[in-house]
Design a protein around this motif. Structure first.
Motif, short mmCIF file in Angstrom:
data_model
loop_
_atom_site.label_atom_id
_atom_site.label_comp_id
_atom_site.label_asym_id
_atom_site.label_seq_id
_atom_site.Cartn_x
_atom_site.Cartn_y
_atom_site.Cartn_z
N THR A 1 9.09 -64.36 -15.25
CA THR A 1 9.83 -65.60 -15.47
C THR A 1 9.82 -66.51 -14.25
O THR A 1 10.07 -67.71 -14.37
CB THR A 1 11.29 -65.29 -15.87
N ASN A 2 9.54 -65.95 -13.07
CA ASN A 2 9.43 -66.78 -11.87
C ASN A 2 8.06 -67.42 -11.76
O ASN A 2 7.86 -68.33 -10.95
CB ASN A 2 9.71 -65.96 -10.61
N GLY A 3 7.09 -66.93 -12.54
CA GLY A 3 5.75 -67.48 -12.45
C GLY A 3 5.14 -67.31 -11.08
O GLY A 3 4.40 -68.17 -10.60
N SER A 4 5.41 -66.20 -10.44
CA SER A 4 4.94 -65.98 -9.07
C SER A 4 3.42 -65.85 -9.04
O SER A 4 2.80 -65.29 -9.94
CB SER A 4 5.58 -64.71 -8.50
N CYS A 5 2.84 -66.35 -7.96
CA CYS A 5 1.40 -66.18 -7.76
C CYS A 5 1.08 -64.78 -7.23
O CYS A 5 -0.09 -64.40 -7.15
CB CYS A 5 0.87 -67.22 -6.77
N THR A 6 2.11 -64.03 -6.88
CA THR A 6 1.92 -62.67 -6.38
C THR A 6 1.83 -61.71 -7.55
O THR A 6 2.70 -61.68 -8.43
CB THR A 6 3.09 -62.26 -5.47
N ALA A 7 0.78 -60.90 -7.60
CA ALA A 7 0.60 -59.95 -8.69
C ALA A 7 1.60 -58.82 -8.58
O ALA A 7 1.96 -58.38 -7.49
CB ALA A 7 -0.82 -59.39 -8.67
N VAL A 8 2.06 -58.34 -9.75
CA VAL A 8 2.98 -57.20 -9.79
C VAL A 8 2.19 -55.93 -9.49
O VAL A 8 1.10 -55.72 -10.04
CB VAL A 8 3.67 -57.11 -11.16
#
Length: 651
Positions: free
Chosen positions: A354-361
């Protein structure tokens, strides 16, 4: 000299004068010589490429016919037709000419008409010029139908087709035109394709084809949009690192450099707003700047549009480089429903950041904790796109409500939990007919009614609606109350079904025999057998009033040596009537049985018992067949005899 002598002399002188009469002689005056020209066959019309024989008739100044006159032939228009010294006209060009024949200072003439010959080839009258892709030619190509000597054949009505002689692309408009007065005009013909040189080929059945001169296909008007660069990298609450660049293309895929269009991007789904959403085309290229998505993370469906052209869709997942991942499921809890002792229930939920982070989980995992009974739920992570798959298995569960919690953990995002409730209702089974009623035999018009029983997974009898259906209604029908009626010789499956508690069904097998005549049957009352559990089949012939003197039968089964390999024959026991002779081929699963009696055989004759062990799971059938069936007078009884078949299912 006497008076008579003088008279005779005067007559003689008169005759001499008459014989020697010259010009101006009042007795035989001169006439003008005459030459008359005619065409052999009567018509002075000839097709180009053909010949016409002319004849000249000449009379001299005495009006006498000149034999074999040596006339001098000539043509007024040699380009239309020429004439030989023998008066043979050779036609070359459509038109008219005057053919002359001269002799004795006079001339005879005939008008000769030359028409076109048979159609032989095509000719391009109007060459195509350069054309814009997707557009029609400024000057429509025009093709003539000509004869072998290049005359236009105005009588020709011939279909002429166009194709590419060089280059590729798409030819639009009417590509086959029927010539009118020998001329085929290809109006509204269009070409589409990549810019470059082309030539066209025109053809017609039986005629020599023709190619056009080379011309150019140039870029046409705008017809579509295409991505040169798709938006990528970042883009959430900031511009995309790779800004979108679009090409404006004509319908041939060429860059429409003359198009000055404004392209606007919109969000079709996913929510949020766009920045830098419009851009102007320059030389057919649209370059966006500061293009990005404002809002929460997640997938967006975008549309790039311009008036009059199809919109260009794209799905993007913009990300925010300033925020860490925050996972969420498409539901905050899940309630599943199943039936005890039945198959598993499967469900899937989507996983989003939901944050749309560019960092992969990283290090994504799942675990399940239970309240009460355990082991009934599995949780699996799926990718592309990210999903959580749930599988609730009621195979070992009773009727009850079961609870569990699924946790999704990772190396760089908070844990997400999902409460799962599994409501398990009682399942049912339906038994149609007793174990001894699964295979049934009826004569034509005979009836049968079997009682279905519905049981819950706890063993209780349930009352519920049951519907019936025949898989072969021409053989046997079944009424709404379950009554089966035999209609025609053959086999039919009858199905009973209920829809309550997940539904259940069961079947019985019905064989329909003739009302009279011998029947070859087996004592089979079931069709399902258990692997490695022995069983026996006894064959018999019911003569049904007939007296049999001799007979031969074939019994086939799915031997373990064949395909399907299901049964092993462990032994046979012949019957006692008619001295049965049993010969078995285990490789093919075939047994031949012969019986004979000089006194005759009636009633039910036991042919033999066959002992089997099921070795492999599968389905097939037992097949019985009459080979020979004779009465005591050696008359065949086969015409009124029946041989049965039985299904075999190994579980």
């Amino acid at each position: 000299m006497s008076s008579m002598a003088r008279a005779a002399g005067r007559v003689a002188m008169l005759l001499l004068a008459t014989a020697c009469a010259g010009p101006g002689d009042p007795v035989m005056p001169d006439v003008a010589p005459k030459v008359t020209v005619s065409a052999n066959g009567g018509s002075a019309t000839v097709a180009a490429g053909s010949t016409l024989q002319l004849s000249a008739v000449v009379t001299d100044k005495r009006g006498q016919l000149v034999t074999s006159p040596s006339v001098v032939w000539s043509s007024s228009t040699p380009t239309v037709a020429v004439v030989s010294p023998e008066g043979i006209v050779t036609a070359t060009t459509v038109g008219q000419t005057t053919i002359s024949a001269a002799l004795l200072g006079t001339t005879g003439t005939i008008a000769v008409t030359v028409t076109a010959g048979a159609p032989a080839k095509l000719f391009v009258r109007t060459q195509p010029g350069d054309v814009a892709s997707g557009m029609s030619f400024t000057a429509a190509p025009v093709v003539e139908v000509r004869d072998a000597l290049d005359n236009l054949v105005r009588t020709a009505s011939i279909p002429v087709s166009v194709s590419f002689a060089s280059g590729v692309g798409t030819i639009g408009g009417t590509t086959t035109v029927t010539s009118v007065q020998g001329i085929a005009t290809f109006s509204q013909l269009t070409l589409s394709g990549l810019a470059g040189p082309r030539s066209l080929a025109f053809s017609a059945t039986g005629l020599t084809a023709v190619n056009t001169a080379t011309f150019s296909v140039n870029a046409g008007p705008a017809a579509s949009l295409a991505f040169r660069l798709a938006p990528a990298g970042g883009g959430l609450n900031s511009p995309f690192i790779t800004q979108p660049v679009l090409d404006v293309l004509d319908n041939g895929g060429n860059l429409a450099t003359n198009s000055a269009l404004t392209v606007t991007a919109t969000i079709a789904s996913g929510g949020g707003t766009l920045t830098g959403a419009t851009a102007q085309a320059t030389n057919g290229v649209v370059t966006f700047s500061n293009f990005g998505v404002t809002g929460a993370g997640g997938v967006r469906s975008l549309l790039f549009s311009v008036s009059g052209l199809p919109s260009l869709p794209i799905s993007v997942t913009p990300c925010d480089a300033t925020r860490s991942p925050l996972l969420a499921l498409s539901a905050t809890s899940r309630t599943l429903a199943g039936f005890a002792l039945r198959t598993a229930v499967v469900d899937t939920l989507t996983i989003t950041d939901t944050n749309g982070s560019c960092t992969a989980v990283t290090n994504l995992n799942t675990s399940v904790t239970y309240v009460g009974a355990s082991g009934w739920l599995s949780a699996t992570l799926l990718t592309n796109p990210a999903r959580l798959a749930l599988r609730a298995n009621p195979a070992a569960l009773n009727t009850n409500t079961y609870l569990a919690t699924v946790a999704i953990t990772s190396g760089n995002a908070p844990t997400v939990t999902l409460p799962v409730t599994f409501n398990v209702a009682a399942s049912i089974t339906l038994r149609y007919g007793l174990a001894s009623e699964k295979v049934n035999e009826l004569d034509v018009n005979g009836t049968l009614q079997l009682a279905p029983v519905i049981l819950s997974s706890e063993g209780a009898v349930i009352t519920a609606p049951v519907t019936y259906a025949s898989r072969s209604p021409s053989i046997a029908t079944v009424a709404a109350d379950g009554r089966i009626t035999a209609r025609l010789g053959g086999q039919a499956w009858i199905v009973a079904q209920t829809a309550v508690n997940g539904g259940a069904l069961d079947s019985v097998f019905v064989t329909v025999t003739r009302t009279t005549g011998p029947v070859l049957r087996a004592d089979v009352t079931r069709f399902d057998y258990v692997r490695n559990t022995p069983f026996s089949v006894t064959l018999s012939l019911d003569t049904r009033g007939a007296t049999v003197g001799a007979a031969q039968f074939v019994f086939t089964w799915p031997t373990e040596l064949g395909t399907p390999a299901m049964l092993r024959l462990t032994g046979t026991v012949p019957g006692t009537v008619g001295g049965p002779v049993i010969v078995t081929d285990n490789a093919s699963g075939t047994t031949r049985i012969s019986i004979a009696s000089a006194a005759g055989m009636t009633g039910v004759i036991t042919l033999g018992r066959f002992d089997f062990i099921p070795t492999l799971v599968g389905s097939s059938q037992f097949v019985l067949r009459h080979v020979e069936l004779l009465d005591l007078a050696q008359v065949s009884l086969l015409g009124n005899a029946t041989a049965l078949q039985y299904p075999v299912v190994i579980k």
